[in-house]
Design an enzyme around this catalytic site. Structure first.
Site, PDB file in Angstrom:
ATOM      1  N   CYS A  50       0.668  -1.178  -0.126  1.00 41.01           N
ATOM      2  CA  CYS A  50      -0.164   0.163   0.249  1.00 41.01           C
ATOM      3  C   CYS A  50       0.738   1.383  -0.320  1.00 41.01           C
ATOM      4  O   CYS A  50       0.224   2.184  -0.319  1.00 41.01           O
ATOM      5  CB  CYS A  50      -0.897   0.011   1.132  1.00 41.01           C
ATOM      6  SG  CYS A  50      -0.030   0.100   2.889  1.00 41.01           S
ATOM      7  N   GLY A 192      -7.398 -10.525   4.435  1.00 42.28           N
ATOM      8  CA  GLY A 192      -5.801 -10.721   4.279  1.00 42.28           C
ATOM      9  C   GLY A 192      -5.095 -10.511   5.281  1.00 42.28           C
ATOM     10  O   GLY A 192      -5.407 -10.284   6.623  1.00 42.28           O
ATOM     11  N   ALA A 193      -3.759 -10.203   5.261  1.00 40.43           N
ATOM     12  CA  ALA A 193      -2.811  -9.750   6.194  1.00 40.43           C
ATOM     13  C   ALA A 193      -3.049  -8.617   6.869  1.00 40.43           C
ATOM     14  O   ALA A 193      -2.951  -8.296   8.026  1.00 40.43           O
ATOM     15  CB  ALA A 193      -1.362  -9.893   5.632  1.00 40.43           C
ATOM     16  N   GLY A 195      -6.092  -7.004   6.904  1.00 40.01           N
ATOM     17  CA  GLY A 195      -7.261  -7.249   7.538  1.00 40.01           C
ATOM     18  C   GLY A 195      -7.111  -7.912   8.802  1.00 40.01           C
ATOM     19  O   GLY A 195      -7.964  -7.631   9.887  1.00 40.01           O
TER      20      GLY A 195
END
Length: 453
Positions: A50, A192-193, A195
């Site tokens: 991100c 995912g990671a 989250g």
């Protein structure tokens, strides 16, 4: 073979540009294949998070490698190299090693010292290994980078200051909700990671009840069960949003999940007296549609907003200590690299000596057929010992000298003096004679200085 890093991060590019550059997991192998198919790129590792999109590459030439990588990144972004140039940074050789180690230790993270980047680097390395795009040089670089990252967290207090991006974002959210998240109902979109980290952090901070949603329902259920949360289908967002005060959005979707329409409909059902609905958008590409932040009663915290607020790093002493570790590890890696560069030359020199000895022994056998087998064997052992003794000290010394700055000159000198043909150690045996791509290069990319931005 030389190391080259080309990338963009939250420091140099807005979220919109990082969204363009972002490589979804499903496209990672294809993009790696495109990179190593380029004429000057022999090895490649691609990091897409991100906060950054970076290519770590082993290249056969600086300008050629830079042109190849920029061309692939531009194609990925659907833009021209000229449009990307102002957002890219370039690091070469020693500066490339320094950058990768700084990334691994969290010194280059938005929240300095955060440990999540280590897992992201490990995933990028595993993907490159699976795609067979990482060769000897990048295998060593990535293994050492992961080790240096672990060392920094084990030997310093950088963890104390280096909170995760999720924790930092929730701190900002707490400031919008009377300073405390205890008892605040929250939802995590994505399993995912990021989250999973969101659910774990919200639980630790006392937020609740917690709701989890994900496109893959099974993952949402498993994550929810781990923290006593409730899993809801993604199709039920409009019904679930009015019941929460905080949303952590961290999916791998290529289109916004929290659209203006979804949030508007949810807000119409939500009690305004509860305060603002705080949306934490930690995804790239964005999960929250542009324009949602303008809706009444909605606060959006995204990567751009965090970059401005989190400009100050952790305690200077912690960062300085990690920087010292990085500096020492960079020099150690460069020493290894210089030694690795001279090893094929030393091997070629010894091979040349063996060839000369073999040829002379064969000539001796032809000239002195009267020699017995034992006599010929003794002569052979004697000549080999003489040659090995003559070569021992020079080869030991050249390895020592090669480990020092500028040591690559000694290997080049040996090759020139003895006319040695040293085989290519890269997975790429030959590099075609091609014209470099015509692209607009990022600023400050002169190879000897090694870096930009």
């Amino acid at each position: 073979m030389k190391l080259l890093v080309v990338g963009a991060s939250y420091r140099t590019a807005p979220v919109a540009t990082l969204e363009q550059l972002a490589v979804p997991p499903a496209d990672l192998t294809r993009t790696l294949d495109r990179l190593i198919a380029q004429p000057y790129v022999a090895e490649a590792v691609l990091v897409s998070t991100c906060n950054r999109v970076e290519v770590y590459a082993a290249v056969t030439g600086f300008h050629g490698g830079l042109g190849d990588i920029c061309a692939v990144l531009a194609e990925q972004a659907g833009a021209t190299p000229a449009a990307l140039a102002t957002h890219l940074y370039v690091h070469y050789d020693a500066a490339a090693v320094d950058h990768v180690f700084r990334v691994a230790t969290g010194l280059d993270s938005m929240v300095v010292g955060e440990a999540q980047i280590l897992g992201q680097l490990r995933d990028a390395y595993h993907s490159a290994s699976g795609a067979d795009s990482a060769g000897r040089l990048l295998h060593e670089l990535m293994q050492q980078a992961l080790r240096v990252g672990k060392r920094a967290h084990a030997e310093t207090n950088i963890d104390r200051a280096g909170q995760s991006v999720v924790t930092a974002a929730l701190d900002l959210a707490a400031g919008l909700l009377d300073g405390d998240l205890t008892g605040r109902p929250a939802m995590v979109v994505g399993a995912g990671a990021m989250g999973s980290l969101g659910v774990a952090t919200l639980s630790r901070l006392g937020a609740g009840p917690l709701t989890v949603t994900n496109r893959g329902a099974e993952r949402a259920v498993r994550l929810a069960e781990s923290y006593g949360a409730t899993a809801v289908p993604m199709t039920g967002l409009v019904e679930a949003l009015p019941t929460v005060d905080i949303v952590v959005a961290a999916t791998a979707a290529t289109e916004p999940v929290l659209t203006r329409d979804v949030v508007t409909r949810a807000q119409a059902r939500r009690d305004a007296a509860r305060g603002p609905l705080v949306l934490l958008d930690l995804a790239v590409p964005r999960d929250v549609e542009e324009g949602v932040a303008a809706l009444p009663g909605v606060e959006v915290i995204d990567i751009d907003r965090m970059a401005g607020i989190l400009a100050d790093g952790p305690a200077a002493a912690d960062a300085a200590e990690v920087a010292r570790i990085v500096a020492g590890e960079v020099e150690a890696f460069l020493s290894w690299l210089r030694g690795a560069d001279v090893a094929p030359t030393v091997a070629a020199l010894r091979g040349r000596a063996d060839d000369v000895v073999t040829a002379e022994l064969r000539r001796l056998a032809q000239r002195r057929p009267d020699l017995t087998d034992d006599q010929r064997a003794e002569v052979a052992r004697t000549v080999h010992r003489v040659v090995q003794r003559l070569l021992h000290q020079p080869t030991v010394r050249v390895r020592q000298l090669a480990a020092e700055p500028g040591g690559d000159q000694y290997a080049a000198l040996l090759r020139e003096l003895f006319d040695l043909q040293v085989p290519q150690t890269s997975p790429v045996d030959t590099v075609p004679d091609v014209v470099e791509a015509e692209i607009v290069m990022p600023a400050d990319t002169t190879p000897p200085t090694g870096g930009a931005r």
